[in-house]
Write an enzyme that holds these catalytic residues in place. Structure first.
Site, PDB file in Angstrom:
ATOM      1  N   CYS A 180       2.759  -4.720   6.975  1.00 61.08           N
ATOM      2  CA  CYS A 180       2.485  -4.461   5.569  1.00 61.08           C
ATOM      3  C   CYS A 180       3.708  -3.876   4.873  1.00 61.08           C
ATOM      4  CB  CYS A 180       1.306  -3.500   5.432  1.00 61.08           C
ATOM      5  SG  CYS A 180      -0.259  -4.205   6.007  1.00 61.08           S
ATOM      6  N   HIS A 208       0.826  -1.211   0.000  1.00 68.20           N
ATOM      7  CA  HIS A 208       0.000   0.000   0.000  1.00 68.20           C
ATOM      8  C   HIS A 208       0.858   1.258   0.000  1.00 68.20           C
ATOM      9  CE1 HIS A 208       0.705   1.098   4.265  1.00 68.20           C
ATOM     10  NE2 HIS A 208       0.693  -0.206   4.515  1.00 68.20           N
TER      11      HIS A 208
END
Length: 233
Positions: A208, A192
């Site tokens: 992440c 992301h």
């Protein structure tokens, strides 16, 4: 009578020659021999100029949101988006995350790869393995998982039950999110964007893989649904 026979014989011979030529034209041909096999095209690997870097990391309007310019001069140049000789050996279209070196690669045909600098999960919050990019989302809502809310109760207002955080420049998922699934199950790990460009090259996230917003927009355009992803720790 003799002239008529001669004309008939001549017509027969001409017709036979024409038919032979026609049949020869329909015959299967093995084609020319010793034709060189074309080399696979390799994309050029050329360092970006200062003007190209300024354009690459300039402020941009996307999806109704204003992404500020990135002070790329304050980032180690090895983490700039750039084309490199593919070091992964994976098939074209594969996404490879090399967490020790803080690099993400999208493998291209012809022996090259597009490389991005990334921020990764800190110790105890890392994931490794092989999966697929099962879902992609521009300007996603952020819905922190329950275990994160347990560690930071103040995030409860962004829980799944409360609908998550609205998309925007302050949203931790940034301009794009690509969701990693394994065995048809959501791993809860994402590729992301992030407004925190200072985190690129560091291990600071909750697992992440984060990219500069300008880079994740570029990544999003290159990675299709169900692309294979490999994450090495």
């Amino acid at each position: 009578m003799t002239s008529e026979l001669q004309l008939s014989r001549r017509a027969f011979v001409i017709g036979s020659v024409a038919m032979t030529a026609t049949l020869a034209g329909c015959a299967t041909s093995t084609g020319p021999k010793n034709v060189p096999v074309p080399e696979q095209v390799r994309r050029p690997i050329v360092p970006a100029t200062e003007a190209e870097l300024q354009e690459r990391y300039a402020a941009v309007s996307d999806g109704g949101h204003q992404i500020p310019a990135i002070p790329y001069q304050q980032i180690d140049p090895k983490y700039y988006r750039q084309r490199v000789i593919d070091p992964t050996g994976e098939t074209p279209g594969t996404v490879v995350v090399n967490t020790p070196d803080r690099f993400l690669y999208v493998v291209e045909p012809g022996g090259t790869a597009m490389r991005y600098g990334v921020g990764i999960g800190r110790d105890g919050f890392a994931w490794q393995g092989e999966g697929v990019i099962h879902w992609r989302q521009p300007w996603p809502r952020w819905k922190p998982p329950a275990d994160m809310i347990a560690r930071q109760p103040g995030l409860s207002r962004f829980s799944v039950e409360n609908g998550g955080m609205d998309p925007g420049i302050k949203n931790p998922l940034g301009a794009r999110a690509l969701y990693i699934f394994q065995n048809n199950q959501d791993t809860l790990y994402r590729l992301h964007g992030s407004p925190e460009w200072q985190s690129i090259g560091k291990a600071t996230s909750s697992g992440c893989v984060r990219l500069i917003n300008q880079d994740v927009i570029d990544l999003y355009s290159r990675v299709p649904y169900h692309a294979r992803i490999v994450v090495h720790q």
